[in-house]
Design a protein around this motif. Structure first.
Motif, mmCIF file in Angstrom:
data_model
loop_
_atom_site.group_PDB
_atom_site.id
_atom_site.type_symbol
_atom_site.label_atom_id
_atom_site.label_comp_id
_atom_site.label_asym_id
_atom_site.label_seq_id
_atom_site.Cartn_x
_atom_site.Cartn_y
_atom_site.Cartn_z
ATOM 1 N N LEU A 1 -13.515 -13.900 8.799
ATOM 2 C CA LEU A 1 -12.324 -13.111 9.131
ATOM 3 C C LEU A 1 -11.123 -13.461 8.252
ATOM 4 C CD1 LEU A 1 -14.063 -12.776 11.754
ATOM 5 C CD2 LEU A 1 -11.922 -12.722 13.006
ATOM 6 N N GLU A 2 -11.209 -14.585 7.503
ATOM 7 C CA GLU A 2 -10.020 -15.044 6.790
ATOM 8 C C GLU A 2 -10.200 -14.948 5.281
ATOM 9 O OE1 GLU A 2 -7.487 -15.517 8.654
ATOM 10 O OE2 GLU A 2 -8.661 -15.556 10.524
ATOM 11 N N ARG A 3 -9.094 -14.584 4.583
ATOM 12 C CA ARG A 3 -9.098 -14.635 3.123
ATOM 13 C C ARG A 3 -9.156 -16.099 2.705
ATOM 14 N NH1 ARG A 3 -6.855 -9.891 0.757
ATOM 15 N NH2 ARG A 3 -7.522 -10.771 -1.233
ATOM 16 N N LYS A 4 -9.510 -16.342 1.443
ATOM 17 C CA LYS A 4 -9.668 -17.733 0.994
ATOM 18 C C LYS A 4 -8.327 -18.472 0.982
ATOM 19 C CE LYS A 4 -13.953 -16.434 -0.566
ATOM 20 N NZ LYS A 4 -13.769 -15.065 -0.054
ATOM 21 N N SER B 1 -3.303 -1.660 3.647
ATOM 22 C CA SER B 1 -3.694 -0.876 4.809
ATOM 23 C C SER B 1 -2.583 0.106 5.110
ATOM 24 C CB SER B 1 -3.973 -1.754 6.030
ATOM 25 O OG SER B 1 -4.540 -0.943 7.038
ATOM 26 N N HIS B 2 -2.964 1.183 5.776
ATOM 27 C CA HIS B 2 -1.991 2.234 6.033
ATOM 28 C C HIS B 2 -1.989 2.607 7.515
ATOM 29 C CE1 HIS B 2 0.203 5.951 5.855
ATOM 30 N NE2 HIS B 2 -0.831 6.578 6.385
ATOM 31 N N PHE B 3 -0.795 2.839 8.039
ATOM 32 C CA PHE B 3 -0.635 3.183 9.455
ATOM 33 C C PHE B 3 0.260 4.406 9.557
ATOM 34 C CE2 PHE B 3 -1.161 -1.289 8.774
ATOM 35 C CZ PHE B 3 -2.230 -1.584 9.587
ATOM 36 N N CYS B 4 -0.197 5.417 10.297
ATOM 37 C CA CYS B 4 0.547 6.678 10.366
ATOM 38 C C CYS B 4 1.515 6.725 11.517
ATOM 39 C CB CYS B 4 -0.376 7.832 10.632
ATOM 40 S SG CYS B 4 -1.390 8.291 9.310
ATOM 41 N N PHE C 1 6.303 0.423 16.281
ATOM 42 C CA PHE C 1 5.682 -0.870 16.094
ATOM 43 C C PHE C 1 6.218 -1.904 17.060
ATOM 44 C CE2 PHE C 1 4.356 0.767 11.981
ATOM 45 C CZ PHE C 1 3.103 0.220 11.896
ATOM 46 N N ASP C 2 7.137 -1.465 17.923
ATOM 47 C CA ASP C 2 7.891 -2.422 18.717
ATOM 48 C C ASP C 2 7.027 -3.540 19.281
ATOM 49 O OD1 ASP C 2 9.756 -0.745 18.028
ATOM 50 O OD2 ASP C 2 10.355 -0.083 20.036
ATOM 51 N N ASP C 3 5.929 -3.159 19.903
ATOM 52 C CA ASP C 3 5.170 -4.181 20.608
ATOM 53 C C ASP C 3 4.032 -4.780 19.814
ATOM 54 O OD1 ASP C 3 6.601 -3.872 23.039
ATOM 55 O OD2 ASP C 3 5.626 -1.922 23.202
ATOM 56 N N ILE C 4 3.561 -4.054 18.800
ATOM 57 C CA ILE C 4 2.354 -4.574 18.169
ATOM 58 C C ILE C 4 2.590 -5.089 16.755
ATOM 59 C CG2 ILE C 4 0.757 -3.178 19.551
ATOM 60 C CD1 ILE C 4 0.347 -1.659 16.794
ATOM 61 N N PHE C 5 3.838 -5.197 16.366
ATOM 62 C CA PHE C 5 4.077 -5.638 15.001
ATOM 63 C C PHE C 5 3.426 -6.983 14.693
ATOM 64 C CE2 PHE C 5 6.563 -6.541 11.162
ATOM 65 C CZ PHE C 5 6.240 -5.382 10.482
ATOM 66 N N PRO C 6 3.504 -7.947 15.599
ATOM 67 C CA PRO C 6 2.825 -9.223 15.326
ATOM 68 C C PRO C 6 1.333 -9.030 15.069
ATOM 69 C CG PRO C 6 4.319 -9.453 17.184
ATOM 70 C CD PRO C 6 4.283 -7.992 16.846
ATOM 71 N N SER C 7 0.727 -8.062 15.727
ATOM 72 C CA SER C 7 -0.695 -7.806 15.491
ATOM 73 C C SER C 7 -0.917 -7.259 14.090
ATOM 74 C CB SER C 7 -1.230 -6.787 16.485
ATOM 75 O OG SER C 7 -1.034 -7.252 17.788
ATOM 76 N N ILE C 8 -0.003 -6.399 13.637
ATOM 77 C CA ILE C 8 -0.128 -5.844 12.289
ATOM 78 C C ILE C 8 0.010 -6.972 11.255
ATOM 79 C CG2 ILE C 8 0.881 -4.212 10.639
ATOM 80 C CD1 ILE C 8 -0.522 -2.859 12.996
ATOM 81 N N GLN C 9 0.950 -7.872 11.502
ATOM 82 C CA GLN C 9 1.106 -9.027 10.611
ATOM 83 C C GLN C 9 -0.181 -9.842 10.581
ATOM 84 O OE1 GLN C 9 4.187 -10.510 9.222
ATOM 85 N NE2 GLN C 9 5.817 -10.087 10.674
ATOM 86 N N ALA C 10 -0.796 -9.968 11.748
ATOM 87 C CA ALA C 10 -1.980 -10.814 11.862
ATOM 88 C C ALA C 10 -3.164 -10.258 11.067
ATOM 89 C CB ALA C 10 -2.363 -10.987 13.327
ATOM 90 N N LEU C 11 -3.104 -8.976 10.705
ATOM 91 C CA LEU C 11 -4.188 -8.405 9.908
ATOM 92 C C LEU C 11 -4.222 -9.024 8.522
ATOM 93 C CD1 LEU C 11 -3.843 -4.610 10.762
ATOM 94 C CD2 LEU C 11 -5.508 -6.228 11.669
ATOM 95 N N ASP C 12 -3.058 -9.535 8.082
ATOM 96 C CA ASP C 12 -2.944 -10.230 6.807
ATOM 97 C C ASP C 12 -3.346 -9.374 5.599
ATOM 98 O OD1 ASP C 12 -2.158 -12.434 5.314
ATOM 99 O OD2 ASP C 12 -4.161 -13.348 5.336
ATOM 100 N N TYR D 1 9.072 -9.509 7.980
ATOM 101 C CA TYR D 1 7.694 -9.244 7.593
ATOM 102 C C TYR D 1 7.344 -10.150 6.433
ATOM 103 C CZ TYR D 1 3.294 -6.971 6.710
ATOM 104 O OH TYR D 1 1.955 -6.749 6.549
ATOM 105 N N SER D 2 6.146 -10.679 6.435
ATOM 106 C CA SER D 2 5.817 -11.719 5.465
ATOM 107 C C SER D 2 5.110 -11.174 4.234
ATOM 108 C CB SER D 2 4.934 -12.758 6.143
ATOM 109 O OG SER D 2 3.916 -12.097 6.868
ATOM 110 N N ASN D 3 4.277 -10.146 4.384
ATOM 111 C CA ASN D 3 3.532 -9.641 3.232
ATOM 112 C C ASN D 3 4.261 -8.425 2.651
ATOM 113 O OD1 ASN D 3 1.950 -11.589 4.394
ATOM 114 N ND2 ASN D 3 0.062 -10.413 4.356
ATOM 115 N N GLN D 4 3.624 -7.737 1.704
ATOM 116 C CA GLN D 4 4.309 -6.607 1.067
ATOM 117 C C GLN D 4 4.188 -5.347 1.920
ATOM 118 O OE1 GLN D 4 3.465 -6.943 -3.495
ATOM 119 N NE2 GLN D 4 1.891 -8.059 -2.372
ATOM 120 N N ILE D 5 5.176 -4.472 1.745
ATOM 121 C CA ILE D 5 5.227 -3.335 2.672
ATOM 122 C C ILE D 5 5.851 -2.098 2.034
ATOM 123 C CG2 ILE D 5 7.463 -4.132 3.578
ATOM 124 C CD1 ILE D 5 6.349 -3.180 6.339
ATOM 125 N N GLY D 6 5.284 -0.945 2.339
ATOM 126 C CA GLY D 6 5.840 0.315 1.841
ATOM 127 C C GLY D 6 6.158 1.258 2.988
#
Ligand code: GLN
Ligand code: ZN
Length: 751
Positions: free
Chosen positions: A401-404, A637-640, A644-655, A679-684
């Motif tokens: 489940l984890e990147r190197k 990854s893309h989300f339409c 995100f109010d409640d699930i943003f931490p889950s989106i972050q967890a996708l890494d 937000y920790s990773n890159q985002i558009g």
């Protein structure tokens, strides 16, 4: 007698007549009268077939040309000012609210659209403010009731309930800070009274009043409003059947059972476990109980024995006259024909009701027996599983489940090989699916085009898209997805374990319909699915090409899943198949791969108490699919959506290394979420709405970028549209993307 009822019917026509008529009207090829006529034909066909199938309570007022919530807003005069005073007819105002309008000097964007509860249907969000002046512009329920009556068909009108209407809405821009739509209830009730009283005058015996909000946790806040609304409405109305669906009432039951309505409908497909407590609560009252035992959400035949058992239980407690057998929800989510689709469901409902009533009709007994045989056969089929697939799922280990390495390390490595500028520009994957593309596919399917000719055609399309992107200066390219009929169907067709329909269309929004695949057995990938096209596209250009896949959770949520094994197991099977595809893409020299999960949020259970159970397999499934590669592969990854109010931490967890999300369609409100969580990773975040043909100006895009840069660190920002461009024409696509590239260039100078 136990009555049978259907809560709502597909509104698209058996052969997509409504889509064809609506789009012809938009193109100026059909008059408003001809459109009305086309709609009337579809309604007539639906009512007639429901009647023929023996349904007692046939719905009217549930039809729509675009969206039933939008109809309701227009009827109640909940029309944002920006659509008025432009010389548009009421019908054109209505369509402008749904899809925006940019013609003859009028330039207004579409209203916000949101997913309808946990389904893939989208509704147009009503906007309320202190200035909202409710009045009845038209009475759709009454008009359709009469329309059916003129055809000799007695129906039960369907009306969206006042509390749900307000609760699903949002404050308009001009509303004062802190304004809550529900505060308008006292002004809204008199208009409902008028609507319902007119139905009573016209002879309607009962009305289905939909309050699906009651299956949400948040409905507990509206106890007082429910009591107030229904105390006022009941005395002037036909018998009201308060209708809930998609979930369970839970603690809301305590106040619902006390409302002065005639009946209550509950969803026993999604929440069969609630029957006992609902029976206990309604027993001391006079309430009629409508049992939603035939699924409005899936296509599997109903197991009559199970349904009869539930019905019998209610019957023993309440007596025949207080029980209705019904679809769990509107059948709008099921296709009109084939399998146990909408019409078969109508027959199922009548048979179950008749059997419960003790009917002596031999046909009923035959149907019950035939169902028993068919269900047994299906169970037998389900017992045969693919051992290789099952074993592979059982052998999933946490390290898969984890990147190197962590994102900070990956980012450096990826930047070296991608070499993207600051504020890299990209798109979400699809380019316009033109008439030519659809025709080529149709010809291939009819055998008028050979596989080879078709592939040549697709190559040409890809080449055009690549050259176009190079010409206007986009940075991270895509191949445009011309070979895909649909982002889920395309993968389903190449995977083992799926079947498809010819004409099983389901409305997604407005005139956009989808044909969800059906998962019938264990899922695996017999051979690579996208490598051919992605490597071809990469071979054409020195710029990096992004591979493009649909994620496991989205494939699951946008298919009709099997009912015999868990969604978790089905999702993990999909995840492993996709993992192999991502690894193969990297091997083929692709340096960035996007795995779309627009339906991740939609699948989130309606009750918060159930969220963890869902996320505990949905998030790992995405990670299984994307973590099989080296650090050098940039995952997107893309989300339409933007809620995100409640699930943003889950989106972050996708890494994912980069995520893109819808921002513009929803007034950039998700920027508040970033403010809150960071937000920790890159985002558009999307810089323009793609659901409408409207071209965003360069200025507009700059403003959005500036707003984003006030909140997000510049080195994390990607510049892209809200979503894929497949529903757009080339003209607006070209103009919009040129403005996008120019705005990104401006940002590089200014930040
Ligand atoms: N890659 C898909 C496209 O561009 C994503 C669509 C979606 O998110 N719904 O069409
Ligand atoms: Zn999207």
């Amino acid at each position: 007698m136990v009555l049978s009822s259907v809560l709502g019917f597909p509104r698209i026509g058996a052969n997509r007549e409504v889509k064809k008529a609506v789009e012809a009207y938009w193109a100026g090829k059909l008059s408003a009268d001809e459109l009305t006529k086309a709609a009337a034909d579809v309604k007539k066909a639906s009512w007639t077939s429901l009647k023929e199938r023996g349904v007692n309570l046939i719905p009217s007022g549930d039809f729509t040309l675009y969206d039933h919530v939008l109809d309701h807003s227009a009827a109640f005069n909940v029309i944002p000012k920006r659509y008025l005073g432009k010389g548009l007819s009421p019908l054109d105002v209505y369509f402008a609210m749904g899809r925006g309008r940019q013609a003859d000097g009028v330039d207004v964007p579409a209203s916000e659209m949101k997913k309808w509860f946990d389904s893939n249907y989208h509704f147009v969000v009503p906007e309320f403010s202190e200035e909202t002046e409710f009045k009845l512009n038209f009475n759709k329920a009454l008009e359709e009731y009469r329309e059916a009556k003129d055809l000799g068909i007695e129906t039960r009108p369907v009306v969206l309930g006042p509390v749900t209407f307000l609760a699903l809405g949002k404050p308009a821009k001009e509303a004062r800070a802190g304004f809550q739509p529900i505060s308008l209830l006292p002004q809204l009730i008199p208009v409902y009274k008028q609507l319902l009283a007119a139905l009573k005058d016209a002879g309607a015996e009962s009305v289905q009043i939909d309050e699906p909000i009651l299956v949400l946790d948040s409905a507990a806040l509206y106890e007082k409003q429910f009591a107030q609304a229904y105390a006022e409405l009941a005395p002037v109305s036909p018998k009201l059947v308060l209708t809930t669906y998609y979930g369970r009432l839970d603690s809301n039951l305590s106040f619902v059972a006390k409302l002065p309505v005639a009946g209550l409908h509950i969803d026993l497909d999604r929440a069969p476990g609630q029957l006992d407590e609902v029976i206990a609560a309604v027993k001391p009252t006079n309430l009629i109980l409508s049992l939603g035992v035939v699924s409005g959400r899936n296509i599997w035949k109903t197991d009559f024995q199970a349904a009869l058992k539930l019905g019998q239980k209610a019957l023993e407690a309440l007596g025949k006259d207080r029980v209705i057998i019904a679809s769990s929800s509107s059948l709008l989510h099921t296709p009109k024909d084939w399998f146990a689709f909408a019409l078969e469901k109508a027959s199922e409902i009548s048979v179950i009701a008749a059997a419960l009533s003790g009917s002596q009709d031999a046909k009923v007994a035959e149907a019950v027996e035939a169902n028993k045989v068919s269900i047994a056969k299906r169970r037998e089929f389900e017992r045969n599983s693919d051992a290789t697939v099952r074993n592979r799922v059982a052998a999933i280990t946490p390290d898969m489940l984890e990147r190197k390495s962590p994102f900070s390390v990956r980012k450096e490595i990826q930047q070296k090989q991608l070499n993207l500028p600051k504020f890299p520009t990209t798109t979400i994957g699809s380019f316009p699916q033109t008439k030519e593309i659809r025709q080529a596919r149709a010809k291939l399917n009819k055998g008028e085009l050979s596989q080879e000719e078709y592939e040549k055609f697709i190559e040409k399309e890809i080449e055009n898209v690549v050259r176009f992107q190079e010409r206007i200066g986009l940075d991270l390219l895509v191949h445009g997805e011309p070979e895909r009929n649909d982002m889920v169907q395309y993968f389903g067709e190449q995977l083992e374990g799926f079947v498809f329909t010819q004409n099983g269309w389901v409305q997604s929004y407005g005139s956009r319909y989808v044909r969800p695949p059906i998962i019938v057995s264990d899922v695996s990938r017999p051979k690579p699915m996208t490598i051919r096209w992605s490597s071809y596209a990469q071979s054409l250009t020195s710029k990096p090409m992004k591979g493009m896949l649909t994620g496991p959770v989205t494939i699951l949520n946008w298919s009709f899943p099997r009912a015999d094994i868990s969604r978790e197991l089905q999702c993990k099977q999909l995840a492993l198949a996709l993992r192999d595809e991502v690894v193969d893409l990297e091997k083929a020299g692709i340096k960035a791969v996007q795995v779309d999960e627009p339906a991740l949020r939609e699948g989130l259970p309606l009750r918060k108490a159930d969220w963890d159970a869902y996320l505990s397999w949905a998030l790992p499934s995405f990670k299984i699919a994307t973590a099989g590669v080296t650090d050098a592969l940039q995952t997107h990854s893309h989300f339409c959506y933007s809620d995100f109010d409640d699930i943003f931490p889950s989106i972050q967890a996708l890494d994912a290394d980069v995520i893109s999300i819808e921002a513009s369609k929803s007034d950039m409100k998700l920027l508040n979420t970033f403010k809150h969580y960071g937000y920790s990773n890159q985002i558009g975040p999307g810089v323009y709405d793609i659901h409408s043909p409207r071209v965003p100006s360069e200025e507009e895009i700059k403003e959005r970028l500036a707003a984003m840069l006030a909140i997000l660190p510049g080195e994390l920002l990607f510049v892209n549209p809200d979503c894929g461009l497949k529903t757009r024409g080339w003209k607006e696509t070209e103009a919009s993307l040129v403005n996008l590239v120019n705005a990104a260039r401006w940002a590089r100078q200014s930040y």
